[in-house]
Design an enzyme around this catalytic site. Sequence first.
Site, short mmCIF file in Angstrom:
data_model
loop_
_atom_site.label_atom_id
_atom_site.label_comp_id
_atom_site.label_asym_id
_atom_site.label_seq_id
_atom_site.Cartn_x
_atom_site.Cartn_y
_atom_site.Cartn_z
CB ILE A 103 -2.38 4.74 7.98
CG1 ILE A 103 -1.03 3.97 7.96
CG2 ILE A 103 -3.44 3.81 8.19
CD1 ILE A 103 -0.64 3.93 9.46
CB CYS A 104 -1.49 0.82 5.06
SG CYS A 104 -0.95 -0.75 4.45
CB ALA A 105 -3.82 -0.19 0.95
#
Length: 183
Positions: A103-105
């Site tokens: 998730i995210c980066a």
Amino acid sequence: MSKKVYIFLADGFEDIEGLTVVDLMRRAGITITTVSIKNTKQITTAHGITMLTDTTFCEADFSDADMLVLPGGQPGTTYLGGFEPLTDLVKSFYNNGGKIAAICAAPTVFAEIGLLHGKKATAYPACMDGLGDAVKSEEKVVIDGNITTSRGLGTAIDFSLSLISQLLGQEKADQIAESVVYK
């Protein structure tokens, strides 16, 4: 038989992205183990919360894993991507048919190790270029085969429920969503 998931934590991981996955999976009855990539169980989150993981990478045996998860946040994602024993494990696990999620980066770690070539994926808006030659999506959660990616803190519940659904079925994910007054 309980499903087994390992989530890898480094200093600077995004608190909500990591701990929402742990919380909701445990509510669902999934055995999820928090793993420090350091030589100590002590980790400090991106927002300065000091916590202890269940184990360290060197102490763990991942042979019983059903899924491996990477939370985002900085510099946590950089540390995860730079920890070769973890990237080797993720590649090997995925190449042997295992489910991986980020998730995210953190989906950029999958791209850096060559797992997103031609796959549909998403990431934090500022990290989309880091997905390389993946087919980029702005959906909250993207599943392409055994790879699940998600956008960021605001999608952490959707991400967690998707992982629960993949492991235990949509009915269980719906029960957890209802129990936390999400839907």
